[in-house]
Motif scaffolding. Structure first.
Motif, PDB file in Angstrom:
ATOM      1  N   PRO A  26       0.821  -1.206   0.000  1.00 51.67           N
ATOM      2  CA  PRO A  26       0.000   0.000   0.000  1.00 51.67           C
ATOM      3  C   PRO A  26       0.856   1.257   0.000  1.00 51.67           C
ATOM      4  CG  PRO A  26      -0.777  -1.579   1.633  1.00 51.67           C
ATOM      5  CD  PRO A  26       0.527  -2.090   1.118  1.00 51.67           C
ATOM      6  N   THR A  27       0.409   2.254  -0.733  1.00 48.77           N
ATOM      7  CA  THR A  27       1.116   3.525  -0.765  1.00 48.77           C
ATOM      8  C   THR A  27       0.308   4.547   0.009  1.00 48.77           C
ATOM      9  OG1 THR A  27       0.009   4.102  -2.835  1.00 48.77           O
ATOM     10  CG2 THR A  27       2.152   3.029  -3.003  1.00 48.77           C
TER      11      THR A  27
ATOM     12  N   ALA B  19      -1.223   8.178   0.773  1.00 46.41           N
ATOM     13  CA  ALA B  19      -1.650   9.344   0.008  1.00 46.41           C
ATOM     14  C   ALA B  19      -2.367  10.270   0.973  1.00 46.41           C
ATOM     15  CB  ALA B  19      -2.560   8.939  -1.143  1.00 46.41           C
TER      16      ALA B  19
ATOM     17  N   GLN C 141      -4.930  12.733   2.471  1.00 45.90           N
ATOM     18  CA  GLN C 141      -6.332  13.026   2.250  1.00 45.90           C
ATOM     19  C   GLN C 141      -6.456  14.502   1.909  1.00 45.90           C
ATOM     20  OE1 GLN C 141      -8.962  11.103   5.035  1.00 45.90           O
ATOM     21  NE2 GLN C 141     -10.324  12.868   5.058  1.00 45.90           N
TER      22      GLN C 141
ATOM     23  N   CYS D  93      -5.210   1.909 -11.683  1.00 50.37           N
ATOM     24  CA  CYS D  93      -5.677   3.182 -11.129  1.00 50.37           C
ATOM     25  C   CYS D  93      -6.109   4.132 -12.229  1.00 50.37           C
ATOM     26  CB  CYS D  93      -4.565   3.820 -10.300  1.00 50.37           C
ATOM     27  SG  CYS D  93      -4.236   3.013  -8.715  1.00 50.37           S
TER      28      CYS D  93
ATOM     29  N   ALA E 153     -12.707   7.562  -2.472  1.00 46.61           N
ATOM     30  CA  ALA E 153     -11.330   7.085  -2.591  1.00 46.61           C
ATOM     31  C   ALA E 153     -11.324   5.765  -3.341  1.00 46.61           C
ATOM     32  CB  ALA E 153     -10.694   6.908  -1.218  1.00 46.61           C
TER      33      ALA E 153
ATOM     34  N   ALA F 288      -9.062   2.290  -4.665  1.00 47.70           N
ATOM     35  CA  ALA F 288      -7.921   1.373  -4.586  1.00 47.70           C
ATOM     36  C   ALA F 288      -8.165   0.251  -5.587  1.00 47.70           C
ATOM     37  CB  ALA F 288      -7.772   0.802  -3.179  1.00 47.70           C
TER      38      ALA F 288
ATOM     39  N   ALA G 142      -6.134   5.025   2.342  1.00 48.42           N
ATOM     40  CA  ALA G 142      -4.772   4.827   1.847  1.00 48.42           C
ATOM     41  C   ALA G 142      -3.923   3.987   2.792  1.00 48.42           C
ATOM     42  CB  ALA G 142      -4.097   6.180   1.623  1.00 48.42           C
ATOM     43  N   THR G 143      -4.260   3.969   4.079  1.00 45.74           N
ATOM     44  CA  THR G 143      -3.390   3.312   5.057  1.00 45.74           C
ATOM     45  C   THR G 143      -4.032   2.105   5.742  1.00 45.74           C
ATOM     46  OG1 THR G 143      -4.136   4.842   6.794  1.00 45.74           O
ATOM     47  CG2 THR G 143      -2.170   5.465   5.547  1.00 45.74           C
TER      48      THR G 143
ATOM     49  N   PHE H 209      -3.226   1.781  -3.529  1.00 44.74           N
ATOM     50  CA  PHE H 209      -4.125   2.914  -3.336  1.00 44.74           C
ATOM     51  C   PHE H 209      -3.923   3.872  -4.492  1.00 44.74           C
ATOM     52  CE2 PHE H 209      -5.229   7.165  -1.962  1.00 44.74           C
ATOM     53  CZ  PHE H 209      -6.530   6.949  -1.531  1.00 44.74           C
TER      54      PHE H 209
ATOM     55  N   SER I  26      -6.218   7.152  -5.516  1.00 45.87           N
ATOM     56  CA  SER I  26      -6.417   8.587  -5.371  1.00 45.87           C
ATOM     57  C   SER I  26      -7.743   8.869  -4.692  1.00 45.87           C
ATOM     58  CB  SER I  26      -6.408   9.266  -6.753  1.00 45.87           C
ATOM     59  OG  SER I  26      -7.450   8.740  -7.561  1.00 45.87           O
ATOM     60  N   TYR I  27      -7.903  10.129  -4.336  1.00 47.68           N
ATOM     61  CA  TYR I  27      -9.183  10.642  -3.855  1.00 47.68           C
ATOM     62  C   TYR I  27      -9.857  11.386  -5.006  1.00 47.68           C
ATOM     63  CZ  TYR I  27      -7.410   9.633   0.813  1.00 47.68           C
ATOM     64  OH  TYR I  27      -6.909   9.010   1.924  1.00 47.68           O
TER      65      TYR I  27
END
Length: 300
Positions: free
Chosen positions: A145-146, A148, A150, A208, A232, A234, A277-278, A287, A289-290
């Protein structure tokens, strides 16, 4: 005998017809065991078991049953108590599940079958500690996971914070026909919505870029300049997508045709420093983007 591999959140789950000889073998294994021990799966991202539907040749058998889904147990760690499947499946059921998964290899992507088989094997020999998940991902070649950040929601953006209403989304008539993309959009289409399908620009791969581009074609936006919901995205690279929606202080999401919830795969509320993201997303390791969802966006 037809089988559904319960594994995806965004796209429909794979189903296939089992050869008669294998169907007979599975029936014998289940009979020897006294029937499957599995109950309905507890929602989680990733493998949730097999739903075995009975064909006309099984008129005396139950209409359908889950296998490969032991009851939940609680495993204590030094850091926290986490939910995990029972440490061991009965040998007969484990053999039946692995045989059924093997029969799907000509039809289902190898990585998806392998993810399910690994889950079955882990549940047969013990529960893998969640703390070691990042190491397991590196060993398997999957992407970890990366993080990002919020986005800050400031004027002229006006956040729409719909009430968290799992009772509505979990009503059978809604739950079984709508998925995570419906939930993120706050739009009930009753067609297990797919990004871009409504406008004829559906994604062409599970990445993505492709899924976000298709959602933007539906009306999602990368930036906010008025009323909008915060969503969001993923992906399980190459295989599926999953969406979340902000409720202000926490995030909600819907697991395919299963229930809406506000916790991750470890049972932790997705709030504060724990974000889409986490959080623990199972095999949805990337992950993306939002994105913002203005009022009036319809998905199909």
């Amino acid at each position: 005998m037809r089988v559904m591999l319960d594994v995806f959140s965004g796209r429909p789950n794979p189903t296939w017809q089992v050869p008669p000889s294998l169907a007979q073998h599975v029936r014998q294994l289940m009979s020897r065991q006294g029937g499957p021990v599995s109950a309905a799966p507890t929602p989680a991202l990733g493998y949730r078991g097999l739903l075995v539907g009975i064909g006309p040749e099984d008129a005396d058998a139950p209409a359908a049953f889950h296998i490969g889904v032991p009851p939940l147990a609680t495993v204590e760690t030094k850091e926290e108590a986490v939910s995990a499947r029972r440490a061991r499946l009965p040998d007969e059921e484990r053999e039946a599940v692995l045989a059924l998964l093997e029969s799907a290899r000509p039809l289902v992507a190898r990585a998806v079958i392998d993810e399910a088989a690994r889950s079955v094997e882990l549940r047969g020999d013990g529960v893998a500690p969640r703390a070691n998940r990042s190491a397991a991902l590196r060993a398997s070649g999957a992407e970890a996971p990366t993080a990002a950040e919020q986005p800050e929601v400031e004027p002229p953006c006006e956040p729409i914070l719909a009430a968290y209403s799992p009772w509505f989304w979990n009503t059978p008539s809604v739950r079984l026909r709508n998925n995570c993309y419906n939930y993120a959009s706050n739009y009930v289409s009753n067609f297990v919505a797919q990004p871009g399908r409504r406008v004829g620009r559906q994604y062409d791969e599970f990445s993505c870029e492709a899924v976000a581009r298709a959602a933007i074609a539906d009306g999602f936006r990368a930036n906010c300049d008025g009323p909008a919901r915060l969503a969001a995205l993923a992906v399980w690279p190459g295989h599926d997508f999953h969406w979340y929606r902000s409720h202000g202080d926490f995030w909600g999401h819907k697991l395919g045709i299963y229930s809406a919830r506000n916790v991750d795969n470890r049972g932790r509320v997705i709030a504060g420093a724990l974000t889409p993201a986490t959080c623990d997303r199972g095999p949805y390791t990337q992950f993306c983007s939002y994105l913002f969802v203005p009022p009036g966006v319809e998905v199909f």
